[in-house]
Design an enzyme around this catalytic site. Structure first.
Site, PDB file in Angstrom:
ATOM      1  N   GLU A  94      -6.056  67.538  26.458  1.00 20.33           N
ATOM      2  CA  GLU A  94      -6.904  66.587  26.951  1.00 20.33           C
ATOM      3  C   GLU A  94      -8.027  66.013  26.244  1.00 20.33           C
ATOM      4  OE1 GLU A  94      -6.074  70.021  27.438  1.00 20.33           O
ATOM      5  OE2 GLU A  94      -5.299  69.964  29.659  1.00 20.33           O
ATOM      6  N   HIS A 117     -10.011  77.982  37.947  1.00 18.13           N
ATOM      7  CA  HIS A 117      -9.134  76.884  38.495  1.00 18.13           C
ATOM      8  C   HIS A 117      -9.805  76.220  39.770  1.00 18.13           C
ATOM      9  CE1 HIS A 117      -6.265  77.590  35.447  1.00 18.13           C
ATOM     10  NE2 HIS A 117      -5.106  76.615  36.012  1.00 18.13           N
TER      11      HIS A 117
HETATM   12  C1  LIG Z   1      -6.251  73.256  29.399  1.00 17.60           C
HETATM   13  C2  LIG Z   1      -5.277  73.263  30.476  1.00 17.60           C
HETATM   14  N1  LIG Z   1      -4.566  72.082  30.711  1.00 17.60           N
HETATM   15  C3  LIG Z   1      -3.453  71.998  31.574  1.00 17.60           C
HETATM   16  C4  LIG Z   1      -3.237  73.161  32.237  1.00 17.60           C
HETATM   17  C5  LIG Z   1      -2.290  73.179  33.473  1.00 17.60           C
HETATM   18  N2  LIG Z   1      -1.033  74.023  33.060  1.00 17.60           N
HETATM   19  C6  LIG Z   1      -0.973  75.383  33.183  1.00 17.60           C
HETATM   20  S1  LIG Z   1       0.493  75.954  32.457  1.00 17.60           S
HETATM   21  C7  LIG Z   1       0.886  74.722  31.723  1.00 17.60           C
HETATM   22  C8  LIG Z   1       2.246  74.564  30.710  1.00 17.60           C
HETATM   23  C9  LIG Z   1       1.799  75.683  29.519  1.00 17.60           C
HETATM   24  O1  LIG Z   1       2.939  75.507  28.967  1.00 17.60           O
HETATM   25  P1  LIG Z   1       3.419  76.778  27.841  1.00 17.60           P
HETATM   26  O2  LIG Z   1       2.075  76.773  26.932  1.00 17.60           O
HETATM   27  O3  LIG Z   1       4.641  76.171  27.057  1.00 17.60           O
HETATM   28  O4  LIG Z   1       3.457  77.989  28.719  1.00 17.60           O
HETATM   29  P2  LIG Z   1       4.693  78.364  29.669  1.00 17.60           P
HETATM   30  O5  LIG Z   1       4.136  77.977  31.036  1.00 17.60           O
HETATM   31  O6  LIG Z   1       5.950  77.508  29.382  1.00 17.60           O
HETATM   32  O7  LIG Z   1       4.804  79.902  29.653  1.00 17.60           O
HETATM   33  C10 LIG Z   1      -0.048  73.440  32.095  1.00 17.60           C
HETATM   34  C11 LIG Z   1       0.101  72.256  31.794  1.00 17.60           C
HETATM   35  C12 LIG Z   1      -4.085  74.126  32.010  1.00 17.60           C
HETATM   36  N3  LIG Z   1      -4.080  75.377  32.761  1.00 17.60           N
HETATM   37  N4  LIG Z   1      -4.938  74.208  31.234  1.00 17.60           N
END
Ligand SMILES: Cc1ncc(C[n+]2csc(CCOP(=O)(O)OP(=O)(O)O)c2C)c(N)n1
Ligand SMILES: [Mg+2]
Lengths: 324, 325
Positions: free
Chosen positions: B60, B129
């Site tokens: 971000e 959230h």
């Molecule tokens: C700071 C932040 N940015 C965006 C999000 C929205 N978000 C939630 S999970 C996610 C993807 C995360 O992917 P990863 O770290 O690969 O974990 P996975 O879901 O694959 O287990 C995003 C973009 C968030 N929760 N927090």
């Protein structure tokens, strides 16, 4: 991975049971979400079971675990009661946080399960701090910190790796590289390619990659890492290559990947792989498998019944734990 | 006039900007291949390609900072931060950089940046959230903040936001994307800092923005059944803030209640209450009220969450408590 000579039947059943418990629990969570009993966001762990089970089974009870929002698998592998986890998912008073936390925010401090954390990357500095406290107290526990391939692009990841390495802190940085952060493939988010473990080098942290679909391989790599960390040599980084069989969350229509790719990975289902290995090696018989399936099925349905029959929290809970 | 959803209105505004000005590009997490986490940019990647619709890593601070830099170098970036909760990771780039460059360079630099984000609670997403921080941003000189409540305003304000040469936080409420409303085919835009009277009334003024406008309108309906006619004002932008429209209404009704989804303590509602009493004290028949989000982290449980955010009946009760109406 070859089956180690000293793997006993009891241990094999334990690993199999835990993986199957997570799988069946998650399948139930999916159904309960779709029928409206679980709300909010719900991220399933299906496909990654070998990682939680392999890694967490290598810990001592007094070691810490901290993870992100895809936390049901880690919680169950740590031995959190499925009834309590399911109740939290359904927002019931019998849940691990009385329904205040929800699916993304599971906690069981008695089991040193220090939380699911829903802000991507947020758990990494916390893990570093837990490790700092251990070192300060001259204890020998370690912190197992799970995160995804998406989280490594937050500054918090890099800041935490640097601190932990510089101060020689007892953290196992455990990356579950399931190739996607929501709908974005790791090929579009990493300048250095999908082999993320190589980036630990920049911080002088020893790193390895492991097949995240192989519970025994995960267990072995974790044991080695922990051995090193416990002797006070500072953090280790493990990258487990895996795949999220389902969508990012239950609601994800998955526009971004084709079914062939999913099928290819499903053919390497960690639970099937283990089952085959155990049968081929004569460690488990098909009766054992059936027995485990029966127990797990019962545990999950008891968890659902328990959660379903539990009350919602009373209004007094709403502001009881904002401050001490 | 065709009726469309607020989501469709935003899509229209974004497409128009992409079509008309090649300095415009959109950047953010999962806006392309994933089709946008709230589907606002669905179809955009196919239509505009990856140079205009940039999927980013989860970073971000870098996303916003890149937007600031690109804006300072003459582009017109529209960045999307998936939800306002994640804006906290970009706070420094927003507050110390986007909002300050023009001033510190004495106008040599310009930051024509739109930061679109999703605000609000009510989806049982839990404490991390479900927040509404737009009021915080409104306290920063150098930032503008828009928070539309219907499709007409969403499109009109988005057009202005993109044209404007200042950084603006464009806060879209998660629960409003499906709200329908009439949007004319002819081009129009809405100036920043111009509130709208959504319902005329002479007994009490209800001031709100974003989703709380709908709460206010529903409350006005309930009040009307009791013979109390509320005037409902939609601020549309928190900064610039249109106090004239608010004060004019309050001078007429003599009573005002501000409704805001965010926490009561330190909220933007408190700012409005202060300004109303500073400017219109002599016209008031009683204290200026606030109906805000409860001062608690949002609980996951649906039963508990239903007590957290302002409800129409809560507004009615507050008016009865304050003014005996
Ligand atoms: C700071 C932040 N940015 C965006 C999000 C929205 N978000 C939630 S999970 C996610 C993807 C995360 O992917 P990863 O770290 O690969 O974990 P996975 O879901 O694959 O287990 C995003 C973009 C968030 N929760 N927090
Ligand atoms: Mg991932």
């Amino acid at each position: 991975m070859k089956v180690p000579a000293n793997l006993g039947k009891e241990e094999a059943i334990g690993l199999y049971e835990q993986m199957l418990l997570i799988r069946r629990f998650e399948e139930q969570s999916d159904r309960l979400y779709k029928s409206g009993k679980i709300k909010g966001f719900c991220h399933l762990y299906i496909g990654q079971e070998a990682i939680a089970v392999g890694a967490i089974s290598s810990l001592r009870p007094d070691d810490y675990i901290i993870t992100h929002y895809r936390d049901h698998g880690h919680a169950l592998a740590r031995g959190m009661d499925p009834k309590v986890v399911m109740s939290e998912l359904m927002g019931k008073v019998t849940g691990s946080s009385r329904g205040l936390g929800g699916s993304m925010h599971l906690f069981d401090v008695e089991k040193r399960f220090m939380g699911g954390h829903a802000i991507v990357g947020g758990q990494l500095p916390l893990a570093t701090g837990l490790a700092m406290a251990i070192k300060h107290k001259k204890d020998d526990q370690i912190v197992l910190c799970f995160f995804g391939d998406g989280a490594v692009n937050e500054g918090e990841f890099h800041e935490s790796m640097n601190l932990a390495s510089m101060w020689g802190l007892p953290v196992l940085f455990f990356l579950e590289n399931n190739l996607y952060g929501m709908g974005t493939h790791v090929d579009f988010t990493r300048s250095g390619g999908r082999e993320i473990y190589t980036s630990a080098d920049a911080y002088g942290i020893p790193a390895t990659q492991v097949d995240g679909m192989d519970v025994l391989a995960v267990q072995e790599v974790t044991r080695q890492a922990i051995q090193r960390i416990r002797t006070g040599e500072g953090p280790v980084f493990v990258e487990a290559m895996c795949y999220r069989f389902r969508g990012h969350s239950v609601q994800d229509p998955m526009f971004y990947r084709d079914k062939e790719e999913v099928k290819k990975w499903e053919a390497r289902d960690p639970i099937n792989i283990f089952e085959q290995m155990m049968i081929n090696d004569g460690i488990l018989e098909s009766e054992d498998i059936q027995e485990v399936a029966k127990c797990v099925g019962q545990a999950v349905s008891e968890a659902v019944d328990f959660a379903d029959g539990s009350d919602e929290p009373g209004f007094e809970a709403i502001d009881q734990n904002i401050y001490s | 006039m065709p009726e469309i959803t607020l989501r469709e209105a935003l899509k229209l505004g974004l497409r128009e900007a992409l079509d008309c000005d090649d300095r415009v590009f959109i950047m953010g997490e999962d806006i392309g291949l994933f089709q946008g986490s709230y589907a606002v940019t669905s179809g955009f990647l196919d239509d505009y390609g990856p140079d205009r619709i940039k999927d980013t890593p989860i970073s971000e601070s870098a996303i916003v900072g890149c937007g600031v830099g690109a804006a300072a170098a003459g582009l017109k970036p529209i960045v999307e931060i998936m939800t306002i909760n994640f804006m906290l990771l970009a706070m420094d780039q927003i507050v110390n950089h986007a909002a300050k460059l023009r001033y510190m360079s004495d106008g040599q630099l310009e930051v024509p940046l739109v930061i679109r984000t999703v605000t609000g609670g009510g989806g049982q997403l839990g404490a991390t959230h479900s927040q509404s921080f737009e009021g915080w941003f409104a306290s920063v000189p150098g930032l503008y903040v828009a928070a539309p409540s219907d499709p007409y305003d969403a499109l009109g304000l988005l057009r202005t936001a993109i044209d404007d040469n200042n950084p603006i936080i464009f806060a879209e409420h998660a629960k409003l994307y499906q709200v329908r409303g009439e949007v004319p085919d002819e081009y129009y835009s809405i100036p920043l800092g111009k509130a709208k009277i959504k319902r005329a009334g002479s007994d009490v003024t209800l001031v709100a923005y974003s989703r709380a406008v709908h709460t206010a309108l529903e409350a006005a309906g309930l009040l009307s059944e009791k013979g109390v006619e509320a005037e409902v004002i939609d601020l549309r932008t928190l900064r610039p803030l249109d106090m004239n429209t608010v004060l004019e209404s309050v001078r007429n009704t003599g009573r005002a209640v501000v409704i805001e989804e965010g926490w009561k303590t330190g909220g933007f509602a408190g700012e409005l209450v202060s300004r109303i009493q500073e400017e219109a004290f002599d016209d008031l028949d009683g204290p200026v009220g606030r109906v805000c989000g409860l001062d608690v982290p949002a609980p996951y449980s649906g039963r508990l969450e239903s007590k957290v955010f302002p409800e129409p009946q809560g507004v009615v009760n507050e008016i009865e408590r304050l003014y005996g109406l």
